[in-house]
Scaffold this motif. Structure first.
Motif, PDB file in Angstrom:
ATOM      1  N   ASP A   1      76.525 106.522  47.981  1.00 23.01           N
ATOM      2  CA  ASP A   1      77.704 107.440  47.686  1.00 23.01           C
ATOM      3  C   ASP A   1      77.632 107.667  46.308  1.00 23.01           C
ATOM      4  O   ASP A   1      78.549 107.661  45.597  1.00 23.01           O
ATOM      5  CB  ASP A   1      79.106 106.773  48.168  1.00 23.01           C
ATOM      6  CG  ASP A   1      79.014 106.391  49.694  1.00 23.01           C
ATOM      7  OD1 ASP A   1      78.755 107.252  50.545  1.00 23.01           O
ATOM      8  OD2 ASP A   1      79.354 105.316  50.120  1.00 23.01           O
ATOM      9  N   ARG A   2      76.483 108.060  45.667  1.00 17.61           N
ATOM     10  CA  ARG A   2      76.530 108.156  44.132  1.00 17.61           C
ATOM     11  C   ARG A   2      77.306 109.112  43.588  1.00 17.61           C
ATOM     12  O   ARG A   2      78.078 109.003  42.839  1.00 17.61           O
ATOM     13  CB  ARG A   2      75.009 108.416  43.720  1.00 17.61           C
ATOM     14  CG  ARG A   2      74.651 108.541  42.377  1.00 17.61           C
ATOM     15  CD  ARG A   2      73.316 109.255  42.135  1.00 17.61           C
ATOM     16  NE  ARG A   2      73.039 110.440  42.496  1.00 17.61           N
ATOM     17  CZ  ARG A   2      72.205 110.889  43.557  1.00 17.61           C
ATOM     18  NH1 ARG A   2      71.435 109.963  44.008  1.00 17.61           N
ATOM     19  NH2 ARG A   2      72.120 112.124  43.962  1.00 17.61           N
ATOM     20  N   GLU A   3      77.385 110.191  44.169  1.00 18.31           N
ATOM     21  CA  GLU A   3      78.102 111.337  43.544  1.00 18.31           C
ATOM     22  C   GLU A   3      79.642 111.201  43.539  1.00 18.31           C
ATOM     23  O   GLU A   3      80.380 111.218  42.555  1.00 18.31           O
ATOM     24  CB  GLU A   3      77.819 112.749  44.131  1.00 18.31           C
ATOM     25  CG  GLU A   3      76.366 113.124  44.046  1.00 18.31           C
ATOM     26  CD  GLU A   3      75.759 113.311  42.502  1.00 18.31           C
ATOM     27  OE1 GLU A   3      76.766 113.827  41.693  1.00 18.31           O
ATOM     28  OE2 GLU A   3      75.111 112.703  42.198  1.00 18.31           O
ATOM     29  N   VAL A   4      80.035 110.787  44.727  1.00 23.61           N
ATOM     30  CA  VAL A   4      81.595 110.444  44.832  1.00 23.61           C
ATOM     31  C   VAL A   4      81.777 109.258  43.802  1.00 23.61           C
ATOM     32  O   VAL A   4      83.006 109.216  43.205  1.00 23.61           O
ATOM     33  CB  VAL A   4      81.751 109.919  46.351  1.00 23.61           C
ATOM     34  CG1 VAL A   4      83.177 109.165  46.193  1.00 23.61           C
ATOM     35  CG2 VAL A   4      81.550 111.164  47.268  1.00 23.61           C
TER      36      VAL A   4
ATOM     37  N   ILE B   1      81.869 110.524  40.156  1.00 25.36           N
ATOM     38  CA  ILE B   1      83.082 111.416  39.706  1.00 25.36           C
ATOM     39  C   ILE B   1      84.167 110.596  39.832  1.00 25.36           C
ATOM     40  O   ILE B   1      84.850 110.774  38.630  1.00 25.36           O
ATOM     41  CB  ILE B   1      83.091 112.555  40.869  1.00 25.36           C
ATOM     42  CG1 ILE B   1      82.178 113.509  40.820  1.00 25.36           C
ATOM     43  CG2 ILE B   1      84.682 113.311  40.506  1.00 25.36           C
ATOM     44  CD1 ILE B   1      82.268 114.397  42.145  1.00 25.36           C
ATOM     45  N   ASP B   2      84.294 109.450  40.464  1.00 22.24           N
ATOM     46  CA  ASP B   2      85.583 108.730  40.507  1.00 22.24           C
ATOM     47  C   ASP B   2      85.551 107.861  39.077  1.00 22.24           C
ATOM     48  O   ASP B   2      86.443 107.783  38.286  1.00 22.24           O
ATOM     49  CB  ASP B   2      85.759 107.689  41.521  1.00 22.24           C
ATOM     50  CG  ASP B   2      86.729 106.871  41.306  1.00 22.24           C
ATOM     51  OD1 ASP B   2      87.864 107.019  41.410  1.00 22.24           O
ATOM     52  OD2 ASP B   2      86.240 105.507  41.252  1.00 22.24           O
TER      53      ASP B   2
ATOM     54  N   HIS C   1      88.093 108.816  31.404  1.00 18.72           N
ATOM     55  CA  HIS C   1      88.786 109.709  30.475  1.00 18.72           C
ATOM     56  C   HIS C   1      90.111 109.495  30.691  1.00 18.72           C
ATOM     57  O   HIS C   1      91.013 109.946  30.069  1.00 18.72           O
ATOM     58  CB  HIS C   1      88.224 111.223  31.183  1.00 18.72           C
ATOM     59  CG  HIS C   1      86.849 111.368  30.405  1.00 18.72           C
ATOM     60  ND1 HIS C   1      86.640 111.801  29.353  1.00 18.72           N
ATOM     61  CD2 HIS C   1      85.750 111.349  31.117  1.00 18.72           C
ATOM     62  CE1 HIS C   1      85.399 112.071  28.873  1.00 18.72           C
ATOM     63  NE2 HIS C   1      84.680 111.543  30.058  1.00 18.72           N
ATOM     64  N   ARG C   2      90.628 108.983  31.767  1.00 19.17           N
ATOM     65  CA  ARG C   2      91.949 108.738  32.078  1.00 19.17           C
ATOM     66  C   ARG C   2      92.788 107.389  31.318  1.00 19.17           C
ATOM     67  O   ARG C   2      93.787 107.095  31.217  1.00 19.17           O
ATOM     68  CB  ARG C   2      92.491 108.513  33.325  1.00 19.17           C
ATOM     69  CG  ARG C   2      92.489 109.754  34.251  1.00 19.17           C
ATOM     70  CD  ARG C   2      93.173 109.690  35.646  1.00 19.17           C
ATOM     71  NE  ARG C   2      92.832 108.282  36.449  1.00 19.17           N
ATOM     72  CZ  ARG C   2      91.904 108.316  37.288  1.00 19.17           C
ATOM     73  NH1 ARG C   2      91.260 109.361  37.645  1.00 19.17           N
ATOM     74  NH2 ARG C   2      91.603 107.244  37.919  1.00 19.17           N
ATOM     75  N   GLY C   3      91.629 106.708  30.839  1.00 26.35           N
ATOM     76  CA  GLY C   3      91.628 105.250  30.291  1.00 26.35           C
ATOM     77  C   GLY C   3      91.909 104.241  31.524  1.00 26.35           C
ATOM     78  O   GLY C   3      92.341 103.051  31.130  1.00 26.35           O
TER      79      GLY C   3
ATOM     80  N   GLU D   1      79.129  99.543  37.597  1.00 26.81           N
ATOM     81  CA  GLU D   1      79.587 100.554  36.944  1.00 26.81           C
ATOM     82  C   GLU D   1      79.643 100.095  35.280  1.00 26.81           C
ATOM     83  O   GLU D   1      79.246 101.154  34.855  1.00 26.81           O
ATOM     84  CB  GLU D   1      81.113 100.705  37.564  1.00 26.81           C
ATOM     85  CG  GLU D   1      81.162 101.156  38.472  1.00 26.81           C
ATOM     86  CD  GLU D   1      82.716 101.553  38.728  1.00 26.81           C
ATOM     87  OE1 GLU D   1      83.048 102.355  39.623  1.00 26.81           O
ATOM     88  OE2 GLU D   1      83.667 101.472  38.002  1.00 26.81           O
ATOM     89  N   ASP D   2      79.523  99.052  35.216  1.00 29.21           N
ATOM     90  CA  ASP D   2      79.436  98.662  33.443  1.00 29.21           C
ATOM     91  C   ASP D   2      78.107  98.952  33.072  1.00 29.21           C
ATOM     92  O   ASP D   2      77.893  99.402  31.922  1.00 29.21           O
ATOM     93  CB  ASP D   2      79.521  97.184  33.334  1.00 29.21           C
ATOM     94  CG  ASP D   2      81.189  96.576  33.680  1.00 29.21           C
ATOM     95  OD1 ASP D   2      82.137  97.452  33.405  1.00 29.21           O
ATOM     96  OD2 ASP D   2      81.558  95.696  33.908  1.00 29.21           O
ATOM     97  N   LYS D   3      76.947  98.603  33.890  1.00 27.72           N
ATOM     98  CA  LYS D   3      75.801  99.069  33.431  1.00 27.72           C
ATOM     99  C   LYS D   3      75.542 100.666  33.260  1.00 27.72           C
ATOM    100  O   LYS D   3      75.049 101.067  32.281  1.00 27.72           O
ATOM    101  CB  LYS D   3      74.786  98.799  34.457  1.00 27.72           C
ATOM    102  CG  LYS D   3      74.606  97.171  34.689  1.00 27.72           C
ATOM    103  CD  LYS D   3      73.284  97.058  35.861  1.00 27.72           C
ATOM    104  CE  LYS D   3      73.238  95.517  36.043  1.00 27.72           C
ATOM    105  NZ  LYS D   3      72.453  95.214  37.253  1.00 27.72           N
TER     106      LYS D   3
END
Length: 492
Positions: free
Chosen positions: A110-113, A116-117, A123-125, A153-155
Motif C-alpha cells: 500500500d505504498r502510495e496510500v 501520502i499519509d 508537514h502537520r508536525g 517510516e523512519d528509514k
C-alpha cells in the motif's frame, strides 16, 4: 591533502555530480522486474520521483551557491511525496524490520496510500520517531557491535532528509573527507593516501582511531553544528527526534543521551557533520600554521595523517586529544599509533641495515614500505590485512558448512560470488598474491567439504582442480595504480 592541494581537494566533486549520485545510488536496487500488471507503473513513478529529487537538489544547490554564509531556512517543503517515494526505493529490500515489524515488501503493498499519509503527518508536525530495535553483530576482535534497526517510516524519512541535506553539506565538506559521500569510495581515500605518501615529504604517519565514535556523539553539540547551516526548525526538530527516540532491547525502551544508532540511514551524514566541525576544519587550519608537509585522509572515524617532521606529528597528536575531549570524544589508545614511515625513512633504515619501517592498517589494507623490482626504488606496498583475509576465509568455511549437501553447481555459484566480491575490493597492484591466496584457501576448504559428504568418496585432486577451474574465477588486478586514478580524478 597538502598545502598545494587544499583548494583543489575541496572542489573535487563538481556541482552537477551530486545530481548523478542520486541516480547511481538508485540503480542497484532497481534490478527486480515488476510483474506484467505493475511493471510499467512502477517504472513511471520511479522515473518521476527521481526527476523530482533531481529538481529539488538543483534548487537547494542554487540556494547554497547564492548564500554561502547564510542559513537555509526553507527546506521542509522539498520533502514531497515524490522525494519520499524515491527514498523508499533507495532502501535495501531485504533489510531487517524495526520495532514496527514492517518490511520493505509489506510497505510496498500500500505504498502510495502510506506515503501520502506520511507526507501529511510530516508537514502537520504529527510524525513521531519510533525507537530503534537494538541488535548486535560480531566484530573481528570478538566484541559485539550494537546496531539500531529503525522502523520503516523512519528509514524513509531519514533517506529523504539525506537527499535534501547532501547538496548543502557537499558544498561544505573538505576534500580529505571520504567516508559516506557521493562519488567517493574507500578506494578514493586509499588512492589519496598513497599519492600523498609517495608524492610528498612524509616521514611520520599518525594512525588515529576515535573510541566508540558513533556511541559517544554529543547530541547538544551535534544540534548546534546542524543549526550552523540549517535554519529550518522543522528539519532540526526531525533530527532531534531521531537522536532522542531511544532503542528497544529485550522488550524494554532505553533512552539515548548520546550517540547515533549505527545502521540508521541518517547516521553517516550526521557523523560527517559532527567530524567536519570537530576535526576537519580544525585540522585544516592547524596544518596551515606549519611549514612542513602534512597529508590528511579521513574515512568516517578513521584518519591517517602524514607529517614531514616528528615534532609536528607529536604536537598534532597532543592538540588532537585536547580538541576531541572538548567535544566528548577520545582516541582509542590501542588503535592510535605514531610511526616512522615513508620513502626517506625506508632509505635511511636500509642504509643503516635496520630493516623496513613499521606498517599500519587502513581500510582493510596493511601499508608497507617496499621496493620496486629491478630499480629498487621506493614502492608503497598494500597487502590485505591479515584479519580481513581470515575473515573472508571464515565466511567461506561457514558458507560451505551451510551448503554442504547442496549440489556442486550451487556451491560453486555461491563461492564465485564471494570471491568476486573479495576481488572487487582487494585486487589492487602489489596485492594480487594475497588475493590469490584466498582463492587457494577457498579451493582447499571446498575440497575438504566435498570429501566430508561421504566416507566413500572418490574425489581426487585432479577432479577437484577441474571443478575449481569450471566454477571459481581467477584473480587478476582490477584497480589501476593509485597515483594514476588520483590524477585522473583530480587533474589540478
Amino acid at each position: 591533502m597538502t598545502h598545494g592541494a587544499e583548494k583543489s581537494d575541496s572542489c573535487i566533486v563538481p556541482a552537477k555530480l551530486v545530481n548523478k549520485a542520486t541516480t547511481v545510488a538508485a540503480e542497484p536496487v532497481e534490478g527486480r522486474r515488476g510483474t506484467a500488471g505493475n511493471a510499467g507503473e512502477q517504472t513511471t513513478v520511479r522515473t518521476q520521483s527521481r526527476s523530482a529529487v533531481s529538481h529539488a537538489q538543483t534548487r537547494i544547490r542554487e540556494a547554497v551557491n547564492r548564500n554561502k554564509q547564510e542559513k537555509l531556512t526553507a527546506l521542509m517543503h522539498h520533502v514531497t511525496v515524490d522525494v519520499l517515494r524515491h527514498a523508499f526505493f533507495l532502501l535495501k529490500r531485504r533489510a531487517a524490520a524495526g520495532v514496527d515489524g514492517m518490511t520493505w515488501a509489506d510497505y510496498d503493498r500500500d505504498r502510495e496510500v502510506r506515503l501520502i499519509d506520511l507526507h501529511g503527518r510530516l508537514h502537520r508536525g504529527a510524525y513521531r520517531a519510533s525507537p530503534s530495535r537494538r541488535s548486535y553483530i560480531s566484530k573481528a576482535n570478538g566484541d559485539k557491535r550494537p546496531l539500531g534497526v529503525a522502523a520503516m517510516e523512519d528509514k524513509i524519512v531519514q533517506a529523504a532528509m539525506v537527499l535534501i541535506l547532501t547538496p548543502i553539506y557537499e558544498a561544505e565538506f573538505l576534500g580529505f573527507s571520504y567516508g559516506f559521500r557521493p562519488w567517493r569510495s574507500q578506494h578514493d581515500a586509499l588512492d589519496a593516501l598513497a599519492f600523498g605518501i609517495k608524492g610528498r615529504n612524509v616521514r611520520w604517519v599518525l594512525d588515529a582511531d576515535i573510541r566508540s565514535f558513533f556511541d559517544t556523539i554529543n547530541h547538544d553539540w551535534l544540534i548546534k553544528f546542524v543549526e550552523h547551516r540549517i535554519g529550518d526548525p522543522r528539519v532540526v526538530r526531525l533530527i532531534a527526534k531521531w537522536l532522542k527516540a531511544g532503542v528497544m532491547e529485550n522488550g524494554l525502551k532505553i533512552a539515548t543521551e548520546e550517540g547515533t544508532p549505527q545502521g540508521a540511514v541518517i547516521s553517516p551524514l550526521l557523523a560527517n557533520i559532527y567530524l567536519h566541525y570537530v576535526y576537519d576544519l580544525w585540522a585544516h587550519a592547524w596544518r596551515r600554521r606549519i611549514a612542513g608537509d602534512v597529508v590528511i585522509v579521513r574515512y568516517a572515524d578513521d584518519t591517517i595523517v602524514g607529517f614531514q617532521y616528528e615534532g609536528d606529528a607529536r604536537r598534532f597528536l597532543d592538540d588532537l586529544k585536547a580538541r576531541l575531549a572538548r567535544f566528548g570524544l577520545s582516541l582509542n589508545a590501542d588503535k592510535t599509533r605514531l610511526i616512522a614511515f615513508g620513502r626517506f625513512v625506508a632509505r635511511d633504515r636500509q642504509r643503516a641495515r635496520l630493516g623496513r619501517p613499521e606498517t599500519f592498517d587502513f581500510l582493510g589494507f596493511t601499508h608497507i614500505c617496499g621496493r620496486k623490482r629491478g630499480s629498487g626504488h621506493f614502492q608503497l606496498v598494500r597487502k590485505t590485512r591479515r584479519r580481513s583475509k581470515w575473515t573472508a576465509v571464515g565466511r567461506i568455511v561457514e558458507g560451505l558448512r551451510r551448503l554442504r549437501h547442496a549440489p556442486i553447481d550451487k556451491q560453486g555459484r555461491w563461492l564465485a560470488s564471494v570471491l568476486k566480491g573479495h576481488y572487487a575490493y582487494f585486487s589492487v597492484p602489489t596485492n594480487i598474491a594475497a588475493v590469490r591466496a584466498v582463492r587457494h584457501h577457498a579451493k582447499v576448504r571446498w575440497y575438504l567439504s566435498l570429501r566430508r559428504r561421504s566416507q566413500r568418496t572418490s574425489l581426487t585432486w585432479r577432479r577437484m582442480n577441474a571443478i575449481v577451474a569450471a566454477h571459481l574465477p581467477w584473480a587478476n588486478v582490477l584497480h589501476p595504480w593509485p597515483e594514476q586514478r588520483f590524477l585522473v580524478k583530480h587533474p589540478r
